[in-house]
Design a protein around this motif. Structure first.
Motif, PDB file in Angstrom:
ATOM      1  N   LYS A  20       2.183 -46.405   5.041  1.00 44.09           N
ATOM      2  CA  LYS A  20       1.439 -45.800   4.126  1.00 44.09           C
ATOM      3  C   LYS A  20       1.904 -46.249   2.877  1.00 44.09           C
ATOM      4  O   LYS A  20       3.294 -46.411   2.558  1.00 44.09           O
ATOM      5  CB  LYS A  20       2.090 -44.347   4.373  1.00 44.09           C
ATOM      6  CG  LYS A  20       1.422 -43.477   5.337  1.00 44.09           C
ATOM      7  CD  LYS A  20       1.819 -42.291   5.377  1.00 44.09           C
ATOM      8  CE  LYS A  20       1.401 -41.458   6.866  1.00 44.09           C
ATOM      9  NZ  LYS A  20       1.770 -40.113   6.628  1.00 44.09           N
ATOM     10  N   ASP A  21       1.092 -46.474   1.839  1.00 40.17           N
ATOM     11  CA  ASP A  21       1.177 -46.993   0.496  1.00 40.17           C
ATOM     12  C   ASP A  21       1.967 -45.669  -0.230  1.00 40.17           C
ATOM     13  O   ASP A  21       1.415 -44.870  -0.420  1.00 40.17           O
ATOM     14  CB  ASP A  21       0.082 -47.344  -0.282  1.00 40.17           C
ATOM     15  CG  ASP A  21       0.407 -47.875  -1.770  1.00 40.17           C
ATOM     16  OD1 ASP A  21       1.470 -47.878  -2.184  1.00 40.17           O
ATOM     17  OD2 ASP A  21      -0.289 -48.777  -2.223  1.00 40.17           O
ATOM     18  N   THR A  22       3.252 -45.890  -0.753  1.00 40.09           N
ATOM     19  CA  THR A  22       4.062 -44.596  -1.270  1.00 40.09           C
ATOM     20  C   THR A  22       3.309 -44.294  -2.758  1.00 40.09           C
ATOM     21  O   THR A  22       3.840 -43.387  -3.088  1.00 40.09           O
ATOM     22  CB  THR A  22       5.429 -45.222  -1.565  1.00 40.09           C
ATOM     23  OG1 THR A  22       5.421 -46.290  -2.315  1.00 40.09           O
ATOM     24  CG2 THR A  22       6.194 -45.615  -0.103  1.00 40.09           C
ATOM     25  N   ALA A  23       2.599 -45.119  -3.311  1.00 36.85           N
ATOM     26  CA  ALA A  23       1.940 -44.809  -4.487  1.00 36.85           C
ATOM     27  C   ALA A  23       0.552 -43.952  -4.355  1.00 36.85           C
ATOM     28  O   ALA A  23       0.093 -43.176  -5.234  1.00 36.85           O
ATOM     29  CB  ALA A  23       1.636 -46.211  -5.645  1.00 36.85           C
ATOM     30  N   ARG A  24       0.251 -43.787  -3.085  1.00 36.02           N
ATOM     31  CA  ARG A  24      -0.917 -43.005  -2.821  1.00 36.02           C
ATOM     32  C   ARG A  24      -1.043 -41.833  -2.010  1.00 36.02           C
ATOM     33  O   ARG A  24      -1.810 -41.236  -1.585  1.00 36.02           O
ATOM     34  CB  ARG A  24      -1.978 -44.030  -1.855  1.00 36.02           C
ATOM     35  CG  ARG A  24      -2.346 -45.238  -2.814  1.00 36.02           C
ATOM     36  CD  ARG A  24      -3.224 -46.049  -1.932  1.00 36.02           C
ATOM     37  NE  ARG A  24      -3.739 -47.183  -2.597  1.00 36.02           N
ATOM     38  CZ  ARG A  24      -4.738 -47.365  -3.603  1.00 36.02           C
ATOM     39  NH1 ARG A  24      -5.413 -46.267  -3.754  1.00 36.02           N
ATOM     40  NH2 ARG A  24      -4.842 -48.545  -4.029  1.00 36.02           N
ATOM     41  N   ILE A  25       0.582 -41.285  -1.735  1.00 33.58           N
ATOM     42  CA  ILE A  25       0.468 -40.201  -1.377  1.00 33.58           C
ATOM     43  C   ILE A  25       1.378 -39.466  -2.313  1.00 33.58           C
ATOM     44  O   ILE A  25       1.884 -39.579  -3.235  1.00 33.58           O
ATOM     45  CB  ILE A  25       1.548 -40.193  -0.237  1.00 33.58           C
ATOM     46  CG1 ILE A  25       3.091 -40.857  -0.412  1.00 33.58           C
ATOM     47  CG2 ILE A  25       0.991 -40.954   0.985  1.00 33.58           C
ATOM     48  CD1 ILE A  25       3.910 -40.923   0.983  1.00 33.58           C
ATOM     49  N   SER A  26       1.198 -37.860  -2.165  1.00 33.83           N
ATOM     50  CA  SER A  26       1.950 -36.885  -3.193  1.00 33.83           C
ATOM     51  C   SER A  26       3.391 -37.103  -3.099  1.00 33.83           C
ATOM     52  O   SER A  26       4.013 -37.325  -2.149  1.00 33.83           O
ATOM     53  CB  SER A  26       1.547 -35.543  -2.702  1.00 33.83           C
ATOM     54  OG  SER A  26       1.888 -35.157  -1.534  1.00 33.83           O
ATOM     55  N   SER A  27       3.967 -36.534  -4.107  1.00 35.90           N
ATOM     56  CA  SER A  27       5.580 -36.531  -4.381  1.00 35.90           C
ATOM     57  C   SER A  27       6.029 -35.751  -3.271  1.00 35.90           C
ATOM     58  O   SER A  27       7.176 -36.056  -2.758  1.00 35.90           O
ATOM     59  CB  SER A  27       5.883 -36.151  -5.737  1.00 35.90           C
ATOM     60  OG  SER A  27       5.251 -34.648  -5.870  1.00 35.90           O
ATOM     61  N   ARG A  28       5.592 -34.475  -2.760  1.00 38.78           N
ATOM     62  CA  ARG A  28       5.908 -33.727  -1.754  1.00 38.78           C
ATOM     63  C   ARG A  28       5.748 -34.437  -0.355  1.00 38.78           C
ATOM     64  O   ARG A  28       6.911 -34.217   0.239  1.00 38.78           O
ATOM     65  CB  ARG A  28       4.872 -32.446  -1.774  1.00 38.78           C
ATOM     66  CG  ARG A  28       5.396 -31.398  -0.693  1.00 38.78           C
ATOM     67  CD  ARG A  28       4.533 -30.101  -0.447  1.00 38.78           C
ATOM     68  NE  ARG A  28       4.928 -29.021   0.264  1.00 38.78           N
ATOM     69  CZ  ARG A  28       5.820 -28.112   0.052  1.00 38.78           C
ATOM     70  NH1 ARG A  28       6.404 -28.059  -1.270  1.00 38.78           N
ATOM     71  NH2 ARG A  28       5.914 -27.330   0.975  1.00 38.78           N
ATOM     72  N   GLU A  29       4.760 -35.148  -0.033  1.00 42.35           N
ATOM     73  CA  GLU A  29       4.713 -35.872   1.032  1.00 42.35           C
ATOM     74  C   GLU A  29       5.633 -36.997   1.213  1.00 42.35           C
ATOM     75  O   GLU A  29       6.373 -37.043   2.080  1.00 42.35           O
ATOM     76  CB  GLU A  29       3.456 -36.366   1.130  1.00 42.35           C
ATOM     77  CG  GLU A  29       3.170 -37.046   2.651  1.00 42.35           C
ATOM     78  CD  GLU A  29       3.037 -35.973   3.668  1.00 42.35           C
ATOM     79  OE1 GLU A  29       3.329 -36.763   4.804  1.00 42.35           O
ATOM     80  OE2 GLU A  29       2.816 -34.958   3.347  1.00 42.35           O
ATOM     81  N   ARG A  30       5.953 -37.646   0.110  1.00 42.92           N
ATOM     82  CA  ARG A  30       7.040 -38.882  -0.122  1.00 42.92           C
ATOM     83  C   ARG A  30       8.380 -37.866   0.184  1.00 42.92           C
ATOM     84  O   ARG A  30       9.212 -38.617   0.921  1.00 42.92           O
ATOM     85  CB  ARG A  30       6.909 -39.373  -1.544  1.00 42.92           C
ATOM     86  CG  ARG A  30       6.606 -40.871  -1.632  1.00 42.92           C
ATOM     87  CD  ARG A  30       6.826 -41.339  -2.688  1.00 42.92           C
ATOM     88  NE  ARG A  30       6.899 -40.565  -4.103  1.00 42.92           N
ATOM     89  CZ  ARG A  30       5.468 -40.345  -4.547  1.00 42.92           C
ATOM     90  NH1 ARG A  30       4.673 -41.264  -4.248  1.00 42.92           N
ATOM     91  NH2 ARG A  30       5.876 -39.923  -5.855  1.00 42.92           N
ATOM     92  N   ALA A  31       8.448 -37.038  -0.535  1.00 42.40           N
ATOM     93  CA  ALA A  31       9.912 -36.327  -0.245  1.00 42.40           C
ATOM     94  C   ALA A  31       9.955 -35.706   1.204  1.00 42.40           C
ATOM     95  O   ALA A  31      11.361 -35.372   1.837  1.00 42.40           O
ATOM     96  CB  ALA A  31      10.044 -35.173  -1.137  1.00 42.40           C
ATOM     97  N   LYS A  32       9.093 -35.650   2.146  1.00 45.49           N
ATOM     98  CA  LYS A  32       9.206 -35.217   3.419  1.00 45.49           C
ATOM     99  C   LYS A  32       9.706 -36.628   4.285  1.00 45.49           C
ATOM    100  O   LYS A  32      10.325 -36.475   5.490  1.00 45.49           O
ATOM    101  CB  LYS A  32       8.173 -34.853   4.348  1.00 45.49           C
ATOM    102  CG  LYS A  32       7.671 -33.440   3.410  1.00 45.49           C
ATOM    103  CD  LYS A  32       6.335 -32.846   4.289  1.00 45.49           C
ATOM    104  CE  LYS A  32       5.845 -31.497   3.743  1.00 45.49           C
ATOM    105  NZ  LYS A  32       4.532 -31.033   4.207  1.00 45.49           N
ATOM    106  N   HIS A  33       9.482 -37.655   3.654  1.00 50.03           N
ATOM    107  CA  HIS A  33       9.892 -38.870   4.472  1.00 50.03           C
ATOM    108  C   HIS A  33      11.103 -39.705   3.843  1.00 50.03           C
ATOM    109  O   HIS A  33      11.826 -40.265   4.571  1.00 50.03           O
ATOM    110  CB  HIS A  33       8.557 -39.894   4.513  1.00 50.03           C
ATOM    111  CG  HIS A  33       7.545 -39.525   5.158  1.00 50.03           C
ATOM    112  ND1 HIS A  33       7.375 -39.326   6.527  1.00 50.03           N
ATOM    113  CD2 HIS A  33       6.022 -38.870   4.744  1.00 50.03           C
ATOM    114  CE1 HIS A  33       6.208 -38.774   6.988  1.00 50.03           C
ATOM    115  NE2 HIS A  33       5.674 -38.474   6.006  1.00 50.03           N
TER     116      HIS A  33
END
Length: 211
Positions: A20-33
């Motif tokens: 997953k491109d970290t620039a293309r996911i929401s900050s909330r989704e990033r924070a889950k990973h």
């Protein structure tokens, strides 16, 4: 590390985590990973230690924290030895205590990966070892990946599965600590002569002189 977290933009290419491109996911989704512990905290938390750690549950909370979130915070506070200061104001803590609180906040976030920038900053020798041992335990028990930026060569050698040594912003070498952390590489990067000592199965580097 900051490009992985999308704090900084890479000048070229993409940064992906598990495809997953970290620039293309929401900050909330990033924070889950991805959970992040920075090297320094220029900001303040005008709240209790408990509430500061509870912030780590935000990616998993729809509205208000439930009893399960509270239990997880209490468990992490106990693991980090912070129960006695759980109701203290975060801003009134010592530097070492603040470091442990921010680490506790990252742990309670329950992510697939932890990214830590100098996590042993402001900690005395005992607490440095406790924190590194805890991180290794969490990595193995919870099967999570942990990336640590650290200048303490002995801690890096003792606790890492893989080391990337950098010089001038570029990778000099990477691999198992026993293979890449050599006196020659340390001399090349730091300009310091060291000697290697092995004690109880662990390898340590002792500075001899600056070049």
């Amino acid at each position: 590390m900051k490009c992985v977290l999308h704090i900084l933009q890479p000048t070229e290419g993409d940064v992906t985590v598990e495809g997953k491109d970290t620039a293309r996911i929401s900050s909330r989704e990033r924070a889950k990973h991805l959970a992040y512990v920075p090297q320094a905290y220029p900001f303040k938390f005008p709240m209790s230690v408990f509430d500061t750690v509870l912030l780590g549950r935000i990616p998993h909370i729809n509205w208000n924290p439930d009893p399960n979130d509270i239990r997880k915070v209490l468990a992490v506070l106990e693991t980090m030895g912070l129960e006695s200061v759980s109701l203290h104001d975060f801003d009134q803590l010592s530097g070492g205590q603040k470091q442990k609180v921010i680490l506790a906040r990252a742990l309670v976030q329950e992510t697939d990966y932890l990214l830590l920038d100098e996590p042993t900053n402001n900690l005395d020798l005992k607490h440095q070892l406790e924190v590194m041992e805890l991180l290794r335990l969490k990595a193995r028990e919870n099967r999570i990946g942990i990336m640590v930026a650290i200048h303490d060569l002995n801690l890096a050698c003792q606790f890492s599965d893989m080391v990337v040594m950098m010089k001038g912003g570029e990778v000099l070498c990477s691999g198992e600590p026993c293979k890449v952390m050599t006196c020659e590489n340390i001399r090349s990067i730091y300009g310091v002569e060291v000697r290697s000592v092995t004690t109880n199965g662990n390898r340590y580097f002792v500075p001899a002189k600056a070049l």
